[in-house]
Design a protein around this motif. Structure first.
Motif, short mmCIF file in Angstrom:
data_model
loop_
_atom_site.label_atom_id
_atom_site.label_comp_id
_atom_site.label_asym_id
_atom_site.label_seq_id
_atom_site.Cartn_x
_atom_site.Cartn_y
_atom_site.Cartn_z
N ALA A 93 0.83 -1.20 0.00
CA ALA A 93 0.00 0.00 0.00
C ALA A 93 0.86 1.25 0.00
CB ALA A 93 -0.93 -0.01 1.21
N ILE A 94 1.99 1.23 0.82
CA ILE A 94 2.90 2.37 0.86
C ILE A 94 3.52 2.58 -0.51
CG2 ILE A 94 5.00 3.29 1.94
CD1 ILE A 94 2.62 3.24 3.81
N GLU A 95 4.00 1.48 -1.10
CA GLU A 95 4.61 1.57 -2.43
C GLU A 95 3.62 2.14 -3.45
OE1 GLU A 95 7.62 1.09 -3.16
OE2 GLU A 95 8.39 0.09 -1.37
N GLN A 96 2.35 1.77 -3.35
CA GLN A 96 1.31 2.25 -4.29
C GLN A 96 1.16 3.77 -4.18
OE1 GLN A 96 -2.51 0.40 -3.78
NE2 GLN A 96 -3.47 1.56 -5.44
N VAL A 97 1.16 4.31 -2.93
CA VAL A 97 1.02 5.75 -2.74
C VAL A 97 2.22 6.48 -3.32
CG1 VAL A 97 0.87 7.59 -1.02
CG2 VAL A 97 -0.49 5.50 -0.74
N PHE A 98 3.44 5.92 -3.12
CA PHE A 98 4.64 6.53 -3.70
C PHE A 98 4.52 6.57 -5.23
CE2 PHE A 98 7.01 5.79 0.36
CZ PHE A 98 7.55 7.07 0.48
N ARG A 99 3.98 5.50 -5.82
CA ARG A 99 3.87 5.47 -7.29
C ARG A 99 2.81 6.43 -7.81
NH1 ARG A 99 3.96 -0.05 -6.38
NH2 ARG A 99 1.73 -0.17 -6.89
N GLU A 100 1.66 6.38 -7.16
CA GLU A 100 0.52 7.15 -7.69
C GLU A 100 0.60 8.62 -7.32
OE1 GLU A 100 -2.95 5.25 -6.25
OE2 GLU A 100 -2.74 3.48 -7.56
N GLY A 101 1.28 8.94 -6.25
CA GLY A 101 1.44 10.33 -5.85
C GLY A 101 0.19 10.94 -5.26
N ARG A 102 -0.69 10.14 -4.66
CA ARG A 102 -1.88 10.68 -4.03
C ARG A 102 -2.21 9.90 -2.78
NH1 ARG A 102 -6.65 7.96 -5.37
NH2 ARG A 102 -6.36 6.28 -6.90
N SER A 103 -2.90 10.56 -1.83
CA SER A 103 -3.28 9.93 -0.57
C SER A 103 -4.36 8.89 -0.84
CB SER A 103 -3.80 10.98 0.41
OG SER A 103 -2.80 11.96 0.68
N ARG A 104 -4.42 7.84 0.00
CA ARG A 104 -5.41 6.78 -0.16
C ARG A 104 -5.86 6.29 1.21
NH1 ARG A 104 -6.02 4.28 -5.04
NH2 ARG A 104 -6.84 2.47 -3.94
N SER A 105 -7.09 5.75 1.24
CA SER A 105 -7.58 5.13 2.47
C SER A 105 -7.87 3.66 2.19
CB SER A 105 -8.85 5.84 2.96
OG SER A 105 -9.88 5.71 2.01
N PHE A 106 -7.71 2.83 3.25
CA PHE A 106 -7.95 1.40 3.13
C PHE A 106 -8.76 0.95 4.34
CE2 PHE A 106 -4.05 2.26 0.87
CZ PHE A 106 -4.20 1.57 -0.33
N GLU A 107 -9.72 0.02 4.09
CA GLU A 107 -10.54 -0.51 5.17
C GLU A 107 -10.27 -2.00 5.29
OE1 GLU A 107 -14.64 0.44 4.72
OE2 GLU A 107 -14.29 2.57 4.40
N GLY A 108 -10.08 -2.45 6.51
CA GLY A 108 -9.88 -3.85 6.79
C GLY A 108 -10.83 -4.34 7.86
N GLU A 109 -10.67 -5.57 8.32
CA GLU A 109 -11.53 -6.15 9.33
C GLU A 109 -11.26 -5.45 10.66
OE1 GLU A 109 -14.52 -8.48 10.71
OE2 GLU A 109 -13.79 -8.41 8.65
#
Length: 859
Positions: free
Chosen positions: A113-129
């Motif tokens: 998830a961290i790597e994805q934010v570095f690539r995309e250059g935008r903040s993101r939210s994730f929901e888990g159990e």
């Protein structure tokens, strides 16, 4: 009585209510839980985002002062320490470009998830159990490049990872909501039960209404009430049930029968036993039947239709009470409208109407025309039954139940035969002797009696030395009248013609209808001069005659009259008739509406001609001197010969040939025309048998030969003797007046067709009857009227008529033949109109050589 295996409506509704309540409670719980969790997660994401944003701003303030590595590590440690005992966790990750300039820091290994934010250059939210995670992207701005010289604006310098644990809050919510739902479930169940109770009461009311409606049916009349006012069950969903009940009621009404109606029918059937009293006056018998029917089922009229001629009918109407003239006319008009919708009455016909009244002391109640149409029940048959009856009917008063209609139809079916039988017996007993001597159309003597009367007159005149004269009267243009207006009007015309003859002659003169449109009048004790005076009166009286045709035109009458005198012109009845008949033809040849008064030279010439022709015909019969001539009928597509028309000729001693028109009428008078026809057929088939010709043969047969009892058997035998397939033999039908009984002709032609022979209509389009032939007979070929064919060269109307005939023929799968193809122009028009076959002098003249005809040599 309860049917095994069925359930009560109350039980079904109760089960449905429990299930419905359970579904409502469960659905409410699931929906509210989902909405609460969704709201909680969104709030947690917002909180994490705010916390990450606050952390970044704090970091930025420190970085703006030019902080050291120790200050950075202290800040990170302080932030993590601040959330140590909370449900929140925070981690800070340095990007690669920052690490290149300022070195690595102590941080966790970045996940996907961290790597994805570095690539995309935008903040993101994730929901888990039980967890919400927000990754805040630290993007480079213009101010950042003061220190971070190796980055571009918008590059991600680092990521703040904020995790928030929401599982304890969700578990607390589930416990709280479950406790809150405990008192709600009984409320939902109670509400559902109340709704079920309301629905059940409505259903009980609808079912009760249905039961009451059905239970109210105790007699046939109640079914009509139920059909017209089906039960209102209170629900639109039950409307199909109401409609089905109405339709079921209608069907039951159609088959149910009241006991009193059955008893009435039984009593009425007892009256159908024929006795001498019934036969004595059949009309009184029908009136008594009407009174009996009216006693049980109100009826104001009975009617019956009898066929009295080829296209003539008698309508007998029996009224319960005295009708007004307007009512009589209205009834007749309605009945004629009814007959027009029946195939049997679709052609022209004449109808004589007779009215009879059972009780003249009362007037018939007024009835509207629409009521007459609705209350009329009739039975019409395709062919006359015994007594000539073709239809019977009853006019009821008021609405008639369907079950009564069944009884009416049953009664009418029986009445049809009973009334027909009574009428037949009555007519046969009264008219047998009369019609053995009379022509039924004109009431004149018929041909058989004419010969007896003229023989008696010859004997009487010879005994008393008297003279008498004979007039032969032929109606001018009668074929045209029949063609234009049909046989029904033609019969009416002949009846009026006969009345004019009777009005013009003396009381003791004896008229007879010889056949078709030919009449004879015996004038006792009358010489030639007296006969001429009578003939002049006949011509004058006929000149005053005019009948209104169906199209509104006035049709006038004229006649050609020939005179013969005993013993001046002949002393034998047959010779006297032939003499007067020849004089009639001379009058017709002079221009019609003429009188031919014989001279001495006429006597010599006529008897010489008659003698010569009679001898020629008898010799031809004895010596088989009939010679077939063949004229090819060719295809318009490729010109090959498809058929040959066989024409009759008689060989003369000088080697020449007599044409058919020179001897056919004499041969018919002599009664030997059918023998000439058989000889012609035998000679033609003999020539075909000895050749390789495989096409069809068209044969013109005398109408009088066509009605011989043995004609079909004889033609079948001839075809079999020469091994010729009957399908190759085509008989041509013409509209001569010698064939007037269309029903008899139809039966004969169908029998002929059933034997395999084919049929053609000659001169199609020239007359009214041709189209009736196409409709009633199994026709294979139409030979189009020659005048139309010749007229196509210059007349667009003729071309239009021919196009219409060709179109009609193609629709009926009938082949067309063009006659009178006399030149190239006519042939070109024939081809242009898509006529199948062509025949005429331009193709080839008739020839005695079969081979020349087969070759189809052009004249």
């Amino acid at each position: 009585m309860r049917i095994p295996g069925t359930q009560t409506l109350r039980g079904v509704l109760l089960i449905a209510a429990v299930l419905f309540s359970a579904v409502i409670v469960v659905t409410t719980h699931v929906a509210v839980s989902y909405l609460f969790e969704r709201s909680l997660r969104e709030e947690a994401v917002t909180d994490a985002s705010s916390f990450a944003d606050l952390t970044f701003k704090s970091m930025f303030q420190l970085m703006s002062t030019g902080w050291s590595r120790q200050q950075l590590e202290g800040f990170v440690a302080a932030i993590q320490s601040s959330v140590k005992d909370s449900r929140r966790q925070i981690d800070i990750y340095r990007g690669n470009r920052v690490s290149v300039m300022f070195g690595q820091i102590n941080q966790k290994a970045p996940d996907a998830a961290i790597e994805q934010v570095f690539r995309e250059g935008r903040s993101r939210s994730f929901e888990g159990e039980g967890e919400v995670r927000f990754l805040y992207a630290l993007k480079a701005e213009a101010v950042c490049r003061g220190c971070h010289t190796n980055v571009e604006i918008g590059d991600v310098l680092g990521v703040i990872d904020v995790r928030q644990d929401i599982a304890p809050v969700l578990e607390a919510h589930e416990r709280t909501f479950a406790i809150a739902m405990i008192p709600l479930a009984p409320v939902a169940v109670a509400a559902t039960l109340l709704m079920v109770l309301f629905i059940r009461r409505r259903l009980d009311g609808a079912i009760g209404e249905l039961a009451n409606s059905i239970g109210s049916v105790n007699r046939l009349a109640d079914l009509r009430q139920l059909e017209n006012s089906p039960p209102n069950l209170g629900f639109r969903e039950f409307d199909p049930v109401s409609r089905e009940i109405s339709q079921l009621t209608s069907r039951v009404r159609a088959i149910a029968v009241d006991k009193d109606m059955l008893e009435f029918e039984i009593r009425l059937l007892e009256k159908f036993v024929l006795t001498s009293d019934v036969i004595r006056d059949w009309r009184d018998y029908v009136i008594r039947l009407l009174l009996d029917i009216d006693g049980v089922m109100p009826a104001y009229a009975l009617f019956s239709i009898f066929k009295t001629g080829e296209e003539a009918f008698d309508l007998e109407v029996f009224w319960r009470f005295e009708p007004t003239e307007e009512m009589r006319q209205m009834f007749e008009a309605r009945l004629r409208d009814e007959l027009k919708r029946t195939d049997y009455f679709d052609a022209g016909y004449a109808m004589r109407v007779n009215h009879h009244v059972a009780d003249r002391s009362q007037e018939m109640p007024e009835v509207a025309r629409a009521s007459i149409a609705l209350q009329s029940k009739s039975l019409l048959v395709d062919a006359p039954r015994i007594g000539g009856i073709v239809g019977i009917g009853m006019q009821a008063q008021g609405d008639v139940e369907p079950t009564h209609v069944l009884v009416i139809e049953s009664v009418l079916s029986t009445l049809l035969n009973v009334v027909g039988s009574v009428k037949a017996i009555d007519r046969y007993t009264k008219d047998l002797e009369y019609y053995a001597t009379r022509d039924p159309l004109t009431n004149f003597y018929n041909q058989r009696v004419f010969w007896e009367v003229i023989d008696n007159e010859i004997h009487r005149s010879a005994r008393h030395n008297y003279i008498f004269s004979l007039l032969v009267v032929d109606v001018d243009n009668f074929k045209s009248i029949n063609d234009s207006y049909g046989h029904g009007f033609g019969d009416t015309f002949l009846q009026r013609f006969g009345e004019c003859l009777r009005e013009a002659i003396r009381d003791d003169d004896m008229p007879a209808r010889y056949g078709g449109d030919e009449f004879v009048i015996i004038l006792p004790e009358t010489d030639v001069e007296g006969a001429e005076e009578v003939a002049k009166r006949v011509i004058a009286r006929l000149g005053e005659m005019a009948l209104e045709a169906p199209d509104g035109n006035r049709v006038s009458a004229s006649a050609s009259i020939g005179i013969g005198c005993y013993p001046t012109h002949a002393s034998i009845a047959k010779d006297l008739f032939l003499f007067a008949d020849n004089m009639m033809y001379r009058a017709k040849a002079d221009g019609k509406a003429r009188i031919a008064v014989p001279t001495e030279q006429d006597v010599v010439e006529i008897f010489k001609t008659l003698g010569e022709k009679s001898m020629m015909i008898l010799k031809a019969v004895d010596s088989r001197g009939v010679q077939p001539f063949f004229q090819p009928i060719v295809s318009t597509r490729d010109g090959h010969v498809e058929a040959l028309e066989v024409l009759s000729r008689i060989r003369l001693p000088d080697g020449d040939y007599a044409l058919a028109e020179d001897y056919v009428s004499v041969a018919e008078r002599m009664g030997v025309m059918h023998k000439l026809d058989y000889l012609l057929m035998e000679q033609a088939l003999d020539a075909v048998e000895s050749s390789d010709y495989q096409g069809a043969l068209f044969l013109n047969m005398s109408p009088r030969a066509l009605v011989l009892n043995d004609f079909i058997a004889e033609t079948r035998s001839i075809a079999r003797d020469f091994a010729i397939d009957p399908a190759r033999i085509v008989f041509e039908i013409t509209e001569r007046e010698t064939i007037r009984n269309m029903s008899m002709l139809e039966r004969f032609i169908r029998n002929l067709h059933d034997e395999g022979f084919k049929l053609a209509i000659d001169d199609f389009g020239s007359g009214f009857s041709s189209f009736h032939y196409v409709k009633r007979f199994p026709i294979d070929y139409l030979k189009i009227e020659g005048d139309f064919i010749l007229g196509m060269k210059s007349n667009e109307k003729d071309r239009a008529l021919v196009r219409s005939i060709v179109t009609l023929a193609r629709e009926l799968d009938i082949r067309t033949v063009a006659e009178y193809v006399e030149d190239d122009l006519v042939l070109a028009q024939v081809v242009a109109q898509n006529i199948d076959l062509a025949q005429g002098y331009h193709i080839q003249r008739p020839t005695a050589s079969l081979q020349e005809a087969i070759a189809g040599r052009t004249a």
